[in-house]
Design a protein around this motif. Structure first.
Motif, PDB file in Angstrom:
ATOM      1  N   LYS A 105      72.751  58.158  98.011  1.00  0.00           N
ATOM      2  CA  LYS A 105      72.441  58.627  96.669  1.00  0.00           C
ATOM      3  C   LYS A 105      73.041  59.720  96.087  1.00  0.00           C
ATOM      4  CE  LYS A 105      67.740  59.268  93.960  1.00  0.00           C
ATOM      5  NZ  LYS A 105      66.281  59.569  94.287  1.00  0.00           N
ATOM      6  N   LEU A 106      73.062  60.652  96.754  1.00  0.00           N
ATOM      7  CA  LEU A 106      73.953  61.990  96.095  1.00  0.00           C
ATOM      8  C   LEU A 106      75.374  61.450  95.916  1.00  0.00           C
ATOM      9  CD1 LEU A 106      72.125  64.877  97.971  1.00  0.00           C
ATOM     10  CD2 LEU A 106      71.814  63.936  95.463  1.00  0.00           C
ATOM     11  N   TYR A 107      76.098  61.241  97.078  1.00  0.00           N
ATOM     12  CA  TYR A 107      77.726  61.113  97.003  1.00  0.00           C
ATOM     13  C   TYR A 107      78.247  59.820  97.324  1.00  0.00           C
ATOM     14  CZ  TYR A 107      76.045  65.789  97.868  1.00  0.00           C
ATOM     15  OH  TYR A 107      75.544  67.393  97.908  1.00  0.00           O
ATOM     16  N   GLY A 108      77.533  58.685  97.080  1.00  0.00           N
ATOM     17  CA  GLY A 108      77.703  57.483  97.426  1.00  0.00           C
ATOM     18  C   GLY A 108      79.247  56.940  96.898  1.00  0.00           C
ATOM     19  N   ASN A 109      79.509  57.545  95.826  1.00  0.00           N
ATOM     20  CA  ASN A 109      80.861  56.967  95.168  1.00  0.00           C
ATOM     21  C   ASN A 109      81.981  57.877  95.423  1.00  0.00           C
ATOM     22  OD1 ASN A 109      79.702  54.857  93.950  1.00  0.00           O
ATOM     23  ND2 ASN A 109      79.022  56.078  92.216  1.00  0.00           N
ATOM     24  N   MET A 110      81.847  58.904  96.154  1.00  0.00           N
ATOM     25  CA  MET A 110      82.894  59.857  96.643  1.00  0.00           C
ATOM     26  C   MET A 110      83.411  59.233  97.721  1.00  0.00           C
ATOM     27  SD  MET A 110      81.130  63.550  96.472  1.00  0.00           S
ATOM     28  CE  MET A 110      82.652  64.480  97.237  1.00  0.00           C
ATOM     29  N   GLU A 111      84.681  59.760  98.090  1.00  0.00           N
ATOM     30  CA  GLU A 111      85.504  59.579  99.623  1.00  0.00           C
ATOM     31  C   GLU A 111      84.829  60.470 100.459  1.00  0.00           C
ATOM     32  OE1 GLU A 111      89.783  59.310  99.190  1.00  0.00           O
ATOM     33  OE2 GLU A 111      89.628  57.809  97.392  1.00  0.00           O
ATOM     34  N   SER A 112      84.935  59.873 101.734  1.00  0.00           N
ATOM     35  CA  SER A 112      84.500  60.808 102.667  1.00  0.00           C
ATOM     36  C   SER A 112      84.982  62.029 103.162  1.00  0.00           C
ATOM     37  CB  SER A 112      84.314  59.917 103.829  1.00  0.00           C
ATOM     38  OG  SER A 112      83.703  58.724 103.921  1.00  0.00           O
ATOM     39  N   GLY A 113      86.552  61.873 102.777  1.00  0.00           N
ATOM     40  CA  GLY A 113      87.247  63.028 103.053  1.00  0.00           C
ATOM     41  C   GLY A 113      87.311  64.056 102.300  1.00  0.00           C
ATOM     42  N   ASP A 114      86.491  64.056 100.829  1.00  0.00           N
ATOM     43  CA  ASP A 114      86.395  64.945  99.985  1.00  0.00           C
ATOM     44  C   ASP A 114      85.002  65.766 100.320  1.00  0.00           C
ATOM     45  OD1 ASP A 114      88.626  64.353  98.575  1.00  0.00           O
ATOM     46  OD2 ASP A 114      87.565  62.781  97.364  1.00  0.00           O
ATOM     47  N   LEU A 115      84.292  65.405 101.302  1.00  0.00           N
ATOM     48  CA  LEU A 115      82.944  66.152 101.497  1.00  0.00           C
ATOM     49  C   LEU A 115      83.340  67.341 102.000  1.00  0.00           C
ATOM     50  CD1 LEU A 115      80.635  63.182 103.106  1.00  0.00           C
ATOM     51  CD2 LEU A 115      80.658  64.410 100.794  1.00  0.00           C
ATOM     52  N   ARG A 116      82.476  68.380 101.657  1.00  0.00           N
ATOM     53  CA  ARG A 116      82.480  69.844 102.046  1.00  0.00           C
ATOM     54  C   ARG A 116      81.169  70.131 102.646  1.00  0.00           C
ATOM     55  NH1 ARG A 116      86.901  68.176 101.887  1.00  0.00           N
ATOM     56  NH2 ARG A 116      88.655  68.878 100.667  1.00  0.00           N
ATOM     57  N   PRO A 117      81.320  71.437 103.437  1.00  0.00           N
ATOM     58  CA  PRO A 117      80.030  71.929 103.654  1.00  0.00           C
ATOM     59  C   PRO A 117      78.878  72.119 102.664  1.00  0.00           C
ATOM     60  CG  PRO A 117      81.785  73.126 104.855  1.00  0.00           C
ATOM     61  CD  PRO A 117      82.376  72.173 103.787  1.00  0.00           C
ATOM     62  N   ALA A 118      79.395  72.544 101.410  1.00  0.00           N
ATOM     63  CA  ALA A 118      78.465  72.698 100.243  1.00  0.00           C
ATOM     64  C   ALA A 118      77.851  71.542  99.818  1.00  0.00           C
ATOM     65  CB  ALA A 118      79.183  72.951  99.040  1.00  0.00           C
ATOM     66  N   HIS A 119      78.300  70.165 100.234  1.00  0.00           N
ATOM     67  CA  HIS A 119      77.689  68.894  99.989  1.00  0.00           C
ATOM     68  C   HIS A 119      76.255  68.885 100.866  1.00  0.00           C
ATOM     69  CE1 HIS A 119      81.643  67.915  98.205  1.00  0.00           C
ATOM     70  NE2 HIS A 119      80.839  67.867  97.262  1.00  0.00           N
ATOM     71  N   LEU A 120      76.616  69.182 102.202  1.00  0.00           N
ATOM     72  CA  LEU A 120      75.475  69.192 103.226  1.00  0.00           C
ATOM     73  C   LEU A 120      74.410  70.217 102.658  1.00  0.00           C
ATOM     74  CD1 LEU A 120      74.275  67.810 105.783  1.00  0.00           C
ATOM     75  CD2 LEU A 120      75.533  69.433 107.015  1.00  0.00           C
ATOM     76  N   GLU A 121      74.582  71.344 102.359  1.00  0.00           N
ATOM     77  CA  GLU A 121      73.638  72.344 101.728  1.00  0.00           C
ATOM     78  C   GLU A 121      73.098  71.900 100.543  1.00  0.00           C
ATOM     79  OE1 GLU A 121      76.065  75.937 101.259  1.00  0.00           O
ATOM     80  OE2 GLU A 121      75.579  76.580 103.239  1.00  0.00           O
ATOM     81  N   ALA A 122      73.833  71.075  99.536  1.00  0.00           N
ATOM     82  CA  ALA A 122      73.026  70.355  98.556  1.00  0.00           C
ATOM     83  C   ALA A 122      72.235  69.379  98.839  1.00  0.00           C
ATOM     84  CB  ALA A 122      74.060  70.078  97.523  1.00  0.00           C
ATOM     85  N   TYR A 123      72.660  68.422 100.040  1.00  0.00           N
ATOM     86  CA  TYR A 123      71.812  67.495 100.453  1.00  0.00           C
ATOM     87  C   TYR A 123      70.644  68.044 100.883  1.00  0.00           C
ATOM     88  CZ  TYR A 123      70.483  64.245 104.122  1.00  0.00           C
ATOM     89  OH  TYR A 123      69.632  63.270 104.800  1.00  0.00           O
ATOM     90  N   GLN A 124      70.667  69.197 101.684  1.00  0.00           N
ATOM     91  CA  GLN A 124      69.200  69.824 102.163  1.00  0.00           C
ATOM     92  C   GLN A 124      68.259  70.459 100.868  1.00  0.00           C
ATOM     93  OE1 GLN A 124      71.044  72.711 104.605  1.00  0.00           O
ATOM     94  NE2 GLN A 124      70.923  71.481 106.528  1.00  0.00           N
ATOM     95  N   GLY A 125      69.205  70.625  99.898  1.00  0.00           N
ATOM     96  CA  GLY A 125      68.380  71.232  98.758  1.00  0.00           C
ATOM     97  C   GLY A 125      67.728  70.197  97.898  1.00  0.00           C
TER      98      GLY A 125
END
Length: 361
Positions: A105-125
């Motif tokens: 829902k948050l990052y479905g259209n992104m490429e997997s290689g572009d994910l960073r630690p900040a994305h997981l923190e935002a997921y938790q938020g």
């Protein structure tokens, strides 16, 4: 030049295996089944099916385009992997799907290689804002990390993804705004008796046997009379399906209290078949039991409790009288830490301390 395409099936020890190298010159292998039961022709068929369905995903340069695509591939593997010996799905497959749907829902259209630690923190938020409990968020985060490791193993994402997400800590109690769940407390004896008086058989008998045995509700809901060994006391029941069946045998023993209920049941369900079933032989599911208990509590005018609280009550009684070794044995736990979820150790210690102080003055 290392072979980047899987080799035809070959015998390696007791198994048929195929081998290949990835772009980083790392060697991989996959089992195609034991030699004793899989013929050469069947092994080749499995190899060809696997190549068509799975191998192209990242190992020969073709990558899922988005996070949503990669998640779908991982969930497919989860549905294949998380199965009981009878091939029915475990609850973990559904839990993985629940965890990853928020990521899509948050990052479905992104490429997997572009994910960073900040994305997981935002997921938790985002989960905190949605009102999801802290313990659930931590479980979901762990499943997201497993997904990232799977991507790295399959060359679908750079190693930095898994390494980066491993640096994101889980939420700690008292250090986050995430909702905390209330502890599941044991059922009190007066509440048990009040609810039981408002229950019909066989729910009443099932609840009482759970109270005495400390078994999980699902273990007794599926219990059949012919599976109970009554040649000696205590009676012994070994469930064919249980939570830890892949790693350990589950043995449930029925003492005099439980045996009296089973033997004196007006339904006579020790003649064979399901022990706990409705008049038309409809099996009692855990959901049906939970709803029956809730209805009985409301009829009795008491706070609603759940069937699993019967297990908590039984294990706490055992812990108080026989210590941690006894409660672990009755619960079927291999690790003492698991029993901590069921026993209020601090409360028991306070009771023991009070008794000691009264004696020593």
């Amino acid at each position: 030049m290392k072979n980047t395409q899987p080799t035809p099936p070959r015998v390696s020890g007791k198994y048929w295996r195929t081998y290949w190298y990835d772009a980083a010159k790392r060697r991989h292998s996959k089992s195609l089944g034991p030699v004793a039961t899989v013929t050469p022709r069947a092994a080749k068929g499995r190899w060809e099916t696997w190549r068509r369905a799975d191998f192209h995903l990242g190992l020969d340069g073709v990558r899922p385009r988005t996070v949503a695509d990669a998640v779908e591939q991982w969930l497919k593997k989860c549905r294949e992997y998380y199965r009981r010996p009878d091939r029915t799905l475990t609850g973990e497959a559904a839990a993985c799907q629940s965890a990853l749907k928020y990521l899509v829902k948050l990052y479905g259209n992104m490429e997997s290689g572009d994910l960073r630690p900040a994305h997981l923190e935002a997921y938790q938020g985002q989960l905190i804002e949605a009102g999801v409990a802290r313990s659930t968020i931590n479980g979901y985060s762990n499943r997201c990390r497993r997904w990232s490791k799977w991507l790295v193993r399959r060359d679908l994402a750079p190693p930095a993804l898994a390494a980066g997400w491993a640096t994101v800590p889980n939420l700690r109690i008292g250090r986050t705004e995430a909702r905390e769940t209330t502890a599941r407390l044991p059922v009190l004896t007066p509440d048990l008796e009040a609810a039981v008086r408002c229950m019909a058989s066989p729910y009443r008998d099932l609840v009482r046997v759970l109270w005495f045995s400390g078994a999980r509700p699902a273990e007794l809901c599926s219990m059949r009379a012919e599976d109970i060994d009554r040649t000696d006391t205590p009676w012994v029941y070994r469930p064919t399906k249980h939570k830890t069946q892949r790693t350990a045998e589950r043995v449930i023993q029925f003492g005099p209290g439980a045996r009296q209920i089973l033997a004196d049941s007006p339904d006579g369900f020790l003649d064979g078949g399901l022990v706990f079933a409705l008049a038309d032989q409809t099996p009692i599911s855990t959901r049906m039991l939970r709803e029956a208990v809730a209805a009985a509590c409301l009829s009795a005018g008491i706070e609603v409790w759940t069937p699993y609280q019967l297990r908590h009550a039984a294990l706490e009684r055992v812990e108080e009288d026989y210590g941690r070794t006894g409660s672990m044995a009755v619960a079927g736990h291999a690790a003492a830490g698991t029993t901590d979820h069921y026993v209020r150790t601090q409360t028991l210690n306070q009771r023991r301390a009070a008794a000691i102080v009264e004696k020593i003055g």
